[in-house]
Structure formats: C-alpha cells, structure tokens
Design a protein around this motif. Structure first.
Motif, PDB file in Angstrom:
ATOM      1  N   LEU A 143       0.834  -1.209   0.000  1.00 22.53           N
ATOM      2  CA  LEU A 143       0.000   0.000   0.000  1.00 22.53           C
ATOM      3  C   LEU A 143       0.866   1.256   0.000  1.00 22.53           C
ATOM      4  CD1 LEU A 143      -2.680  -1.111   2.556  1.00 22.53           C
ATOM      5  CD2 LEU A 143      -3.204  -0.129   0.330  1.00 22.53           C
ATOM      6  N   LEU A 147       1.224   3.963  -3.231  1.00 20.64           N
ATOM      7  CA  LEU A 147       0.891   5.369  -3.016  1.00 20.64           C
ATOM      8  C   LEU A 147       2.112   6.265  -3.214  1.00 20.64           C
ATOM      9  CD1 LEU A 147      -1.578   7.027  -2.400  1.00 20.64           C
ATOM     10  CD2 LEU A 147      -1.022   6.877   0.031  1.00 20.64           C
ATOM     11  N   LEU A 152      -2.277   5.087  -8.276  1.00 21.52           N
ATOM     12  CA  LEU A 152      -3.550   5.119  -7.558  1.00 21.52           C
ATOM     13  C   LEU A 152      -4.427   3.904  -7.840  1.00 21.52           C
ATOM     14  CD1 LEU A 152      -4.387   8.926  -7.725  1.00 21.52           C
ATOM     15  CD2 LEU A 152      -3.275   7.619  -5.906  1.00 21.52           C
ATOM     16  N   HIS A 153      -4.380   3.389  -9.060  1.00 18.47           N
ATOM     17  CA  HIS A 153      -5.193   2.197  -9.362  1.00 18.47           C
ATOM     18  C   HIS A 153      -4.691   0.992  -8.566  1.00 18.47           C
ATOM     19  CE1 HIS A 153      -7.569   4.167 -12.362  1.00 18.47           C
ATOM     20  NE2 HIS A 153      -6.490   4.534 -13.044  1.00 18.47           N
ATOM     21  N   PHE A 155      -3.108   1.215  -5.697  1.00 17.15           N
ATOM     22  CA  PHE A 155      -3.483   1.525  -4.311  1.00 17.15           C
ATOM     23  C   PHE A 155      -4.950   1.173  -4.065  1.00 17.15           C
ATOM     24  CE2 PHE A 155      -5.077   4.534  -1.099  1.00 17.15           C
ATOM     25  CZ  PHE A 155      -4.247   4.199  -0.035  1.00 17.15           C
ATOM     26  N   GLU A 156      -5.827   1.556  -5.002  1.00 14.44           N
ATOM     27  CA  GLU A 156      -7.256   1.247  -4.859  1.00 14.44           C
ATOM     28  C   GLU A 156      -7.506  -0.255  -4.845  1.00 14.44           C
ATOM     29  OE1 GLU A 156      -8.896   3.396  -8.158  1.00 14.44           O
ATOM     30  OE2 GLU A 156      -8.818   5.321  -7.095  1.00 14.44           O
ATOM     31  N   LEU A 157      -6.811  -0.984  -5.702  1.00 15.62           N
ATOM     32  CA  LEU A 157      -6.942  -2.437  -5.726  1.00 15.62           C
ATOM     33  C   LEU A 157      -6.532  -3.038  -4.377  1.00 15.62           C
ATOM     34  CD1 LEU A 157      -7.428  -5.126  -7.282  1.00 15.62           C
ATOM     35  CD2 LEU A 157      -5.029  -5.014  -7.947  1.00 15.62           C
ATOM     36  N   ILE A 159      -6.514  -1.513  -1.447  1.00  9.18           N
ATOM     37  CA  ILE A 159      -7.519  -1.113  -0.440  1.00  9.18           C
ATOM     38  C   ILE A 159      -8.750  -2.006  -0.542  1.00  9.18           C
ATOM     39  CG2 ILE A 159      -9.184   0.726   0.158  1.00  9.18           C
ATOM     40  CD1 ILE A 159      -6.441   1.278   1.299  1.00  9.18           C
ATOM     41  N   ARG A 160      -9.224  -2.252  -1.778  1.00  4.57           N
ATOM     42  CA  ARG A 160     -10.385  -3.140  -1.957  1.00  4.57           C
ATOM     43  C   ARG A 160     -10.070  -4.545  -1.427  1.00  4.57           C
ATOM     44  NH1 ARG A 160     -10.672  -0.584  -6.991  1.00  4.57           N
ATOM     45  NH2 ARG A 160      -9.961  -2.439  -8.086  1.00  4.57           N
ATOM     46  N   HIS A 163     -10.170  -4.498   2.318  1.00  2.77           N
ATOM     47  CA  HIS A 163     -11.572  -4.427   2.736  1.00  2.77           C
ATOM     48  C   HIS A 163     -12.221  -5.803   2.630  1.00  2.77           C
ATOM     49  CE1 HIS A 163     -15.511  -2.695   3.424  1.00  2.77           C
ATOM     50  NE2 HIS A 163     -15.948  -3.291   2.323  1.00  2.77           N
TER      51      HIS A 163
END
Length: 172
Positions: A143, A147, A152-153, A155-157, A159-160, A163
């Motif tokens: 992560l 970042l 960002l893509h 990072f978003e992956l 984070i998902r 989660h």
C-alpha cells in the motif's frame, strides 16, 4: 557455474541440461550449496525460457528462493524483464514465491505495486492473500509503495483487497 550449464540455461535447452546431468549427477546440487549464486533458473528466467525454467524448478525448487550476488531471486528477474506468463507459472508451482524477499526486503508483490502492474498484483493477492501484510526493511507495505509511486489504481486495488479480507475475516 559450469559454462556448459550457463549455455544450456541461456539457450533454454532441456536436452543440454540432461546431458550435463548424465555427465555429473550433482551438477545442480553443487550450485545449491552456494548461498548467493546465479542459478540456471535465474538465467533462464531472465531470458524468458519458460520450459527450461519450469524444468529446473521441478528438479531444484530451492533455486526459486535463492538470491543472486545482486540480491535478486529468479521471480524478481522475470518481473523486471516483463515475462508475465512465466511469473504466473512459477507462482502456480509455489504460491509462496509471492512473499520471497529480494534485497531491501522487497517481495514480488511490492515490486508490482511499485510499477503499478495491476494484473500480477491481483494474481499475487489471490495466490497469497496474506502477502499484503509483508513489509520491506523500511517497514513499507505494498500500500505504501503504490501510493508513494503515485499508482492510484494499484493503491485502490490493494484497499479493496484489504476491505474484502477484513469482511472475510469478520465472518469467521
């Protein structure tokens, strides 16, 4: 390493490999005894010789975790040379290769987060879900790395994925 073995790995010649094994049955074991060494798997992986690399991996799985003198494992070299198909095949044989650290504690997951390569990033997370917790010697996770490199893509992956893992763990 014997020059004949180096040549076989550079050419991806499985026949030449077995000719060398017939001549000296311990040819691979001699390499395995050295802590930091460029193995035939490093050479074949760098060149993208998939069949040769997979044959070496079958014969000497320990080579996949060896660091060469520059501190790189075969899977890191494959990633650096953008040989994605071979990466997937190596991970299919040993999913824990996703967590093997090269110099500075960087894992293959960290590396693909650093360059923002989403396909292997997703594949690595599926293959080794807990690899998301691995840290470098600077205590950075994938992560942090994604970042810091403005991917960002990626990072978003990540984070998902975190989660999803949190929800999955909560259900237990």
């Amino acid at each position: 390493m014997d020059q004949s073995l180096r040549d076989a790995a550079e050419q991806g010649s499985i026949d030449a490999l077995y000719a060398l094994i017939r001549r000296d049955a311990n040819v691979l074991e001699k390499i395995n005894e050295i802590q930091f060494v460029e193995t035939p798997l490093h050479i074949a992986a760098s060149a993208g010789h998939t069949m040769f690399a997979m044959e070496i991996m079958r014969l000497k799985p320990s080579f996949a975790r060896k660091l060469n003198q520059d501190g790189f494992t075969p899977i890191h070299l494959v990633l650096q040379n953008n040989k994605t198909r071979l990466v997937y095949q190596l991970v299919a044989v040993d999913k824990d290769l996703v967590r093997v650290q090269r110099r500075e504690g960087v894992t293959p997951l960290h590396y693909v987060a650093q360059i923002g390569n989403l396909d292997p990033l997703a594949e690595f997370l599926v293959s080794s879900p807990m690899s998301i917790k691995d840290v470098t010697i600077q205590r950075e996770t994938a992560l942090h790395i994604a970042l810091n490199n403005k991917h960002l893509h990626a990072f978003e992956l990540l984070i998902r994925w975190l989660h999803w893992i949190t929800i999955k763990d909560a259900s237990f």
